[in-house]
Design a protein around this motif. Structure first.
Motif, mmCIF file in Angstrom:
data_model
loop_
_atom_site.group_PDB
_atom_site.id
_atom_site.type_symbol
_atom_site.label_atom_id
_atom_site.label_comp_id
_atom_site.label_asym_id
_atom_site.label_seq_id
_atom_site.Cartn_x
_atom_site.Cartn_y
_atom_site.Cartn_z
ATOM 1 N N ALA A 64 38.477 41.221 50.486
ATOM 2 C CA ALA A 64 38.710 39.780 50.367
ATOM 3 C C ALA A 64 37.451 39.001 50.034
ATOM 4 C CB ALA A 64 39.314 39.257 51.666
ATOM 5 N N GLY A 65 36.343 39.691 49.829
ATOM 6 C CA GLY A 65 35.091 39.048 49.506
ATOM 7 C C GLY A 65 34.009 39.436 50.503
ATOM 8 N N PRO A 66 32.780 39.145 50.159
ATOM 9 C CA PRO A 66 32.334 38.417 48.969
ATOM 10 C C PRO A 66 32.405 39.287 47.714
ATOM 11 C CG PRO A 66 30.439 39.190 50.189
ATOM 12 C CD PRO A 66 31.643 39.542 51.010
ATOM 13 N N GLY A 67 32.162 38.635 46.585
ATOM 14 C CA GLY A 67 32.190 39.344 45.319
ATOM 15 C C GLY A 67 32.462 38.391 44.182
ATOM 16 N N SER A 68 32.860 38.949 43.056
ATOM 17 C CA SER A 68 33.222 38.148 41.898
ATOM 18 C C SER A 68 34.351 37.195 42.255
ATOM 19 C CB SER A 68 33.653 39.075 40.756
ATOM 20 O OG SER A 68 34.506 38.422 39.845
ATOM 21 N N PHE A 69 34.187 35.917 41.925
ATOM 22 C CA PHE A 69 35.215 34.935 42.250
ATOM 23 C C PHE A 69 36.551 35.334 41.636
ATOM 24 C CE2 PHE A 69 37.618 31.121 40.996
ATOM 25 C CZ PHE A 69 37.812 30.534 42.229
ATOM 26 N N THR A 70 36.547 35.663 40.346
ATOM 27 C CA THR A 70 37.793 36.033 39.676
ATOM 28 C C THR A 70 38.349 37.336 40.226
ATOM 29 O OG1 THR A 70 37.067 34.924 37.648
ATOM 30 C CG2 THR A 70 38.843 36.519 37.439
ATOM 31 N N GLY A 71 37.472 38.316 40.444
ATOM 32 C CA GLY A 71 37.931 39.608 40.950
ATOM 33 C C GLY A 71 38.563 39.500 42.319
ATOM 34 N N VAL A 72 37.904 38.782 43.231
ATOM 35 C CA VAL A 72 38.447 38.604 44.577
ATOM 36 C C VAL A 72 39.796 37.904 44.514
ATOM 37 C CG1 VAL A 72 38.115 37.377 46.751
ATOM 38 C CG2 VAL A 72 36.221 38.654 45.746
ATOM 39 N N ARG A 73 39.890 36.887 43.694
ATOM 40 C CA ARG A 73 41.145 36.139 43.567
ATOM 41 C C ARG A 73 42.276 37.041 43.068
ATOM 42 N NH1 ARG A 73 40.706 31.276 39.578
ATOM 43 N NH2 ARG A 73 40.580 33.039 38.135
ATOM 44 N N ILE A 74 41.986 37.908 42.108
ATOM 45 C CA ILE A 74 43.003 38.824 41.580
ATOM 46 C C ILE A 74 43.485 39.774 42.665
ATOM 47 C CG2 ILE A 74 43.345 40.783 40.014
ATOM 48 C CD1 ILE A 74 41.499 39.290 38.027
ATOM 49 N N GLY A 75 42.541 40.360 43.407
ATOM 50 C CA GLY A 75 42.914 41.316 44.441
ATOM 51 C C GLY A 75 43.712 40.686 45.562
ATOM 52 N N VAL A 76 43.265 39.527 46.037
ATOM 53 C CA VAL A 76 43.968 38.853 47.128
ATOM 54 C C VAL A 76 45.359 38.415 46.678
ATOM 55 C CG1 VAL A 76 43.973 36.786 48.579
ATOM 56 C CG2 VAL A 76 41.885 38.149 48.346
ATOM 57 N N SER A 77 45.470 37.910 45.471
ATOM 58 C CA SER A 77 46.784 37.495 44.965
ATOM 59 C C SER A 77 47.740 38.678 44.869
ATOM 60 C CB SER A 77 46.633 36.833 43.590
ATOM 61 O OG SER A 77 45.873 35.647 43.673
ATOM 62 N N ALA A 78 47.237 39.823 44.395
ATOM 63 C CA ALA A 78 48.080 41.013 44.299
ATOM 64 C C ALA A 78 48.515 41.496 45.676
ATOM 65 C CB ALA A 78 47.338 42.124 43.560
ATOM 66 N N ALA A 79 47.584 41.510 46.623
ATOM 67 C CA ALA A 79 47.911 41.954 47.979
ATOM 68 C C ALA A 79 48.935 41.023 48.622
ATOM 69 C CB ALA A 79 46.642 42.015 48.827
ATOM 70 N N LYS A 80 48.776 39.720 48.434
ATOM 71 C CA LYS A 80 49.725 38.764 48.995
ATOM 72 C C LYS A 80 51.123 38.990 48.419
ATOM 73 C CE LYS A 80 48.399 34.391 49.483
ATOM 74 N NZ LYS A 80 48.207 34.054 50.903
ATOM 75 N N GLY A 81 51.183 39.202 47.111
ATOM 76 C CA GLY A 81 52.477 39.419 46.474
ATOM 77 C C GLY A 81 53.160 40.684 46.969
ATOM 78 N N LEU A 82 52.424 41.777 47.062
ATOM 79 C CA LEU A 82 52.988 43.042 47.534
ATOM 80 C C LEU A 82 53.423 42.927 48.996
ATOM 81 C CD1 LEU A 82 50.368 45.438 45.918
ATOM 82 C CD2 LEU A 82 52.829 45.470 45.437
ATOM 83 N N ALA A 83 52.579 42.307 49.811
ATOM 84 C CA ALA A 83 52.887 42.196 51.235
ATOM 85 C C ALA A 83 54.077 41.268 51.473
ATOM 86 C CB ALA A 83 51.664 41.680 51.991
ATOM 87 N N TRP A 84 54.135 40.196 50.723
ATOM 88 C CA TRP A 84 55.237 39.250 50.877
ATOM 89 C C TRP A 84 56.560 39.918 50.531
ATOM 90 C CZ3 TRP A 84 53.418 33.832 51.147
ATOM 91 C CH2 TRP A 84 54.416 32.970 51.615
ATOM 92 N N ALA A 85 56.572 40.643 49.404
ATOM 93 C CA ALA A 85 57.814 41.271 48.951
ATOM 94 C C ALA A 85 58.296 42.351 49.918
ATOM 95 C CB ALA A 85 57.609 41.859 47.561
#
Length: 233
Positions: A64-85
């Motif tokens: 979830a960070g720290p790291g590349s702003f775009t990269g972190v956002r992509i990973g967190v968004s993907a994890a949220k989507g998978l976990a939500w579903a």
């Protein structure tokens, strides 16, 4: 405990499926393609090759960070989507804490370094002894010159790793601070290490819901920093 782990905070993207510390499958790509194009195909490949689905998981973990702003956002968004579903809990893993696990078997100081540009790194220091890591600093953004001064009088052996590892190693050696660079197969951020760190988070009761999963940025995005600088100027 079955965990799907995602690592997108650095230059390479990786995903891993683990069960009780055992790696069931893992995949990594470092070809310069954007993480938004490569992450989900890697995840789908792991599911296909193991016969598992998101419904079979106990935890979905992400750096979830720290790291590349775009990269972190992509990973967190993907994890949220998978976990939500799949209605599964999440583990928000410090990229640096996971990185330290790559070389926790080497006694001494573990210097985690991710390139934050402008002669700065995202950094945390750990002490490794008999395979056990002790955190010495919080995750932070620090100038390489300040890190060199902090480490200068510490006699303990030092190992450097992360996507900013080579740069940090070169700087420390030039500044007269002896250290070692982790070998190529251990120097990069890894989804397997994210999964191992997530196990500790789960055991300590630190899991969060998909809704509460959030990225961790130690500095504002570059666009925001530039806007502030222009306004102040």
């Amino acid at each position: 405990m079955k965990i799907l782990a995602l690592e997108t905070a650095a230059k390479a993207v990786s995903a891993a499926l683990t069960e009780d510390g055992k790696v069931l499958a893992a995949a990594c790509q470092d070809t310069g393609l954007t993480h938004s194009r490569t992450l989900m195909p890697l995840v789908e490949l792991l599911f296909k090759n193991t016969g598992l689905t998101a419904a079979d998981l106990d935890v979905i973990a992400v750096s979830a960070g720290p790291g590349s702003f775009t990269g972190v956002r992509i990973g967190v968004s993907a994890a949220k989507g998978l976990a939500w579903a799949a209605d599964r809990p999440c583990a928000a893993v410090s990229t640096l804490a996971a990185l330290a696990r790559n070389i926790s078997f080497v006694d001494g100081l573990v210097v985690c370094a991710m390139d934050a540009r402008r002669q700065q790194i995202y950094n945390a220091l750990f002490y490794a002894k008999d395979g056990i890591l002790t955190r010495l600093t919080p995750d932070r953004a620090i100038a390489l010159a300040d890190l060199a001064e902090e480490l200068r009088n510490d006699p303990r052996p030092k190992a450097v790793l992360g996507d900013g590892g080579q740069m940090t190693y070169n700087f420390l050696m030039a500044a007269g601070v002896p250290c070692r660079l982790a070998p190529p197969h251990l120097v990069k951020e890894s989804a397997v290490s994210v999964a191992l760190e997530a196990e500790e988070i789960a055991r300590s009761g630190g899991l969060v819901s998909a809704q509460d999963l959030a990225p961790v940025y130690l500095r504002p995005p570059q666009a925001e920093r530039l806007r502030r600088e222009n306004q102040s100027g």
